[in-house]
Design a protein around this motif. Structure first.
Motif, PDB file in Angstrom:
ATOM      1  N   ASN A 138       0.826  -1.201   0.000  1.00 53.47           N
ATOM      2  CA  ASN A 138       0.000   0.000   0.000  1.00 53.47           C
ATOM      3  C   ASN A 138       0.867   1.261   0.000  1.00 53.47           C
ATOM      4  N   PRO A 139       0.820   2.053  -1.103  1.00 52.70           N
ATOM      5  CA  PRO A 139       1.701   3.230  -1.183  1.00 52.70           C
ATOM      6  C   PRO A 139       1.466   4.225  -0.054  1.00 52.70           C
ATOM      7  N   GLY A 140       0.213   4.326   0.404  1.00 55.14           N
ATOM      8  CA  GLY A 140      -0.089   5.232   1.512  1.00 55.14           C
ATOM      9  C   GLY A 140       0.659   4.822   2.777  1.00 55.14           C
ATOM     10  N   ASP A 141       0.707   3.518   3.033  1.00 58.90           N
ATOM     11  CA  ASP A 141       1.407   3.034   4.222  1.00 58.90           C
ATOM     12  C   ASP A 141       2.921   3.184   4.076  1.00 58.90           C
ATOM     13  N   GLU A 154       4.449   5.534   2.372  1.00 59.92           N
ATOM     14  CA  GLU A 154       4.749   6.960   2.555  1.00 59.92           C
ATOM     15  C   GLU A 154       4.673   7.346   4.026  1.00 59.92           C
ATOM     16  N   LEU A 155       3.696   6.788   4.731  1.00 61.28           N
ATOM     17  CA  LEU A 155       3.569   7.091   6.160  1.00 61.28           C
ATOM     18  C   LEU A 155       4.805   6.643   6.926  1.00 61.28           C
ATOM     19  N   ILE A 193       7.459   9.162   6.186  1.00 58.27           N
ATOM     20  CA  ILE A 193       7.167  10.392   6.927  1.00 58.27           C
ATOM     21  C   ILE A 193       7.521  10.223   8.393  1.00 58.27           C
ATOM     22  N   ARG A 218      11.136  10.441   8.888  1.00 59.64           N
ATOM     23  CA  ARG A 218      11.560  11.838   8.779  1.00 59.64           C
ATOM     24  C   ARG A 218      11.261  12.596  10.057  1.00 59.64           C
ATOM     25  N   GLU A 219      10.035  12.426  10.551  1.00 58.82           N
ATOM     26  CA  GLU A 219       9.629  13.123  11.776  1.00 58.82           C
ATOM     27  C   GLU A 219      10.480  12.699  12.957  1.00 58.82           C
ATOM     28  N   PRO A 259       0.136   1.541  14.255  1.00 62.50           N
ATOM     29  CA  PRO A 259      -0.781   2.457  14.934  1.00 62.50           C
ATOM     30  C   PRO A 259      -1.541   3.308  13.923  1.00 62.50           C
ATOM     31  N   SER A 260      -2.728   3.785  14.326  1.00 62.33           N
ATOM     32  CA  SER A 260      -3.513   4.617  13.420  1.00 62.33           C
ATOM     33  C   SER A 260      -3.229   6.103  13.623  1.00 62.33           C
ATOM     34  N   VAL A 261      -2.576   6.415  14.715  1.00 62.30           N
ATOM     35  CA  VAL A 261      -2.265   7.814  15.005  1.00 62.30           C
ATOM     36  C   VAL A 261      -0.833   8.090  14.584  1.00 62.30           C
ATOM     37  N   LEU A 262      -0.630   9.190  13.885  1.00 62.51           N
ATOM     38  CA  LEU A 262       0.675   9.483  13.304  1.00 62.51           C
ATOM     39  C   LEU A 262       1.774   9.534  14.358  1.00 62.51           C
ATOM     40  N   ASN A 263       1.527  10.218  15.458  1.00 64.95           N
ATOM     41  CA  ASN A 263       2.564  10.331  16.486  1.00 64.95           C
ATOM     42  C   ASN A 263       2.985   8.976  17.024  1.00 64.95           C
ATOM     43  N   MET A 309      -4.595   4.704   8.912  1.00 66.14           N
ATOM     44  CA  MET A 309      -3.886   5.430   7.852  1.00 66.14           C
ATOM     45  C   MET A 309      -4.668   6.678   7.463  1.00 66.14           C
ATOM     46  N   SER A 320      -6.733   8.459   9.210  1.00 59.04           N
ATOM     47  CA  SER A 320      -6.650   9.521  10.218  1.00 59.04           C
ATOM     48  C   SER A 320      -5.263  10.154  10.230  1.00 59.04           C
ATOM     49  N   SER A 321      -4.224   9.356   9.975  1.00 61.77           N
ATOM     50  CA  SER A 321      -2.877   9.937   9.921  1.00 61.77           C
ATOM     51  C   SER A 321      -2.777  10.960   8.809  1.00 61.77           C
ATOM     52  N   TYR A 322      -3.339  10.648   7.649  1.00 59.13           N
ATOM     53  CA  TYR A 322      -3.262  11.591   6.534  1.00 59.13           C
ATOM     54  C   TYR A 322      -4.107  12.825   6.779  1.00 59.13           C
ATOM     55  N   GLU A 333      -4.536  14.102   9.651  1.00 53.30           N
ATOM     56  CA  GLU A 333      -3.695  14.865  10.572  1.00 53.30           C
ATOM     57  C   GLU A 333      -2.602  15.613   9.817  1.00 53.30           C
TER      58      GLU A 333
END
Lengths: 159, 203
Positions: free
Chosen positions: A20-23, A25-26, A29, A32-33, A124-128, B1, B3-5, B7
């Motif tokens: 999954n390209p979205g995953d 990239e996450l 990211i 990077r963060e 995890p579903s939350v970016l942090n 995913m 929700s991350s985007y 955000e």
């Protein structure tokens, strides 16, 4: 954090097996963060992962990663099948594999460890939290632990 | 995913977004999280059949212990008190029986009144069956909805009032029916809710 983390193994690469390209990239990211310079190589299915690790075409110049992040839900050859193949291969079975998947299913977890995954991480579903996960994975696998000698010397594989 | 985007969008374009956009992003993030919970519960619902183990003689007491151990955090947080009568050996899939107890007790904790939840689990024999009961001192259920609550997605409250996907009791019903039993709300019970279900006695 004041800047990039210095890595004692600066050239150790991580192979991400994720369709999954979205995953993908996450994950980039999040790296990077977290201010990590770890080189991330990506393949998008299980067959590519095996070819990459065996330096088969089109991956003749692939370097052996120090760590494999493996998704379970992959097309054609799923994560468990990849795991079985890797751990049965005398040349590849020593490479640490962390399952990185959305699934929290107990059977998936049990099967992964039964097939000798080194660890299992639920994305995890939350970016942090994702940033925290990559930081911890990087810290543990690439700084705290000692990798097998051939992986830590970042040798080129193949010819 | 998702929700991350959302955000990330919020962060990247913060300077150019107005309050309404912030709200849209919050709703999107909330929706994504709800979808995730929904998928998880739907999977559990569907797996009652596909992952069911053969029924065998099972200590209901032990299944209840496992459920309570999984609910430790919630029990402590809400200061819930559980009492139980002696529980029998029944014909069951132990993990599913644990899930059944877990869902009913989790509800009893969730739909509480201000006073600490008090939950009582008991069983009485009835021919070749046992009739189990899980009773609480919570907000209770209007008898009008006694049948509907076991239907998938049927909720009696908004998500702001009480969180949930509306699948928990549907899972309970599916488990009980797989075991050859019945589940119902005791409409005569006052002062809270009392759920009853039957399971076959183990020979």
């Amino acid at each position: 954090m004041t800047g990039p983390v210095t890595d004692p193994n600066p050239k150790v690469e991580v192979l991400l097996v994720e369709d999954n390209p979205g995953d993908v990239e996450l994950t980039r990211i999040a790296l990077r963060e977290a201010r990590l310079l770890t080189p991330l190589k990506v393949v998008t299915d299980g067959e590519q992962a095996v070819a990459y690790l065996r330096s088969e075409p089109p991956f003749e110049h692939a370097r052996r990663p120090g760590l494999i992040l493996l998704d379970l839900n992959l097309p054609r050859m799923d994560g468990h099948e990849v795991l079985k193949t890797l751990k049965a291969d005398p040349d590849l079975k020593h490479i640490p594999v962390c399952i990185l998947t959305t699934s929290g299913d107990e059977m998936d977890i049990a099967e992964s460890y039964n097939l000798h995954a080194n660890s299992y991480i639920q994305k995890p579903s939350v970016l942090n939290d994702m940033v925290s996960v990559v930081t911890h994975v990087n810290e543990y696998w690439l700084r705290v632990v000692k990798l097998p000698p051939d992986l830590s010397l970042h040798q080129y594989t193949g010819n | 995913m998702v929700s991350s985007y959302c955000e990330l969008l919020g962060r990247r374009y913060q300077a150019r977004l107005d309050d309404e956009a912030d709200q849209f992003i919050r709703f999107a993030v909330d929706g994504a999280q709800r979808m995730q919970l929904l998928i998880k519960d739907l999977l559990a619902f569907s797996r009652v059949g596909s992952r069911g183990q053969p029924l065998e003689a099972t200590d209901a007491d032990h299944a209840l212990e496992l459920a309570l151990s999984n609910l430790q955090a919630a029990l402590a947080e809400d200061d819930a008190r559980i009492t139980t009568g002696a529980l029998p050996m029944v014909l069951a899939d132990k993990l599913q029986l644990m899930q059944l107890f877990q869902n009913l007790i989790a509800n009893a904790i969730k739909y509480r009144r201000e006073r600490p939840p008090e939950i009582h689990v008991s069983a009485v024999p009835r021919g070749s069956y046992w009739v189990f009961a899980v009773a609480d001192n919570g907000i209770g259920i209007d008898p009008r909805f006694a049948d509907g609550i076991f239907e998938i997605f049927k909720r009696l409250h908004t998500r702001d009032q009480y969180p949930g996907t509306g699948i928990g009791l549907a899972i309970c019903k599916r488990i009980v029916e797989r075991h050859g039993g019945e589940i119902w709300l005791d409409c005569e019970y006052r002062g809270g809710s009392r759920f009853c279900f039957t399971l076959r006695a183990a020979r």
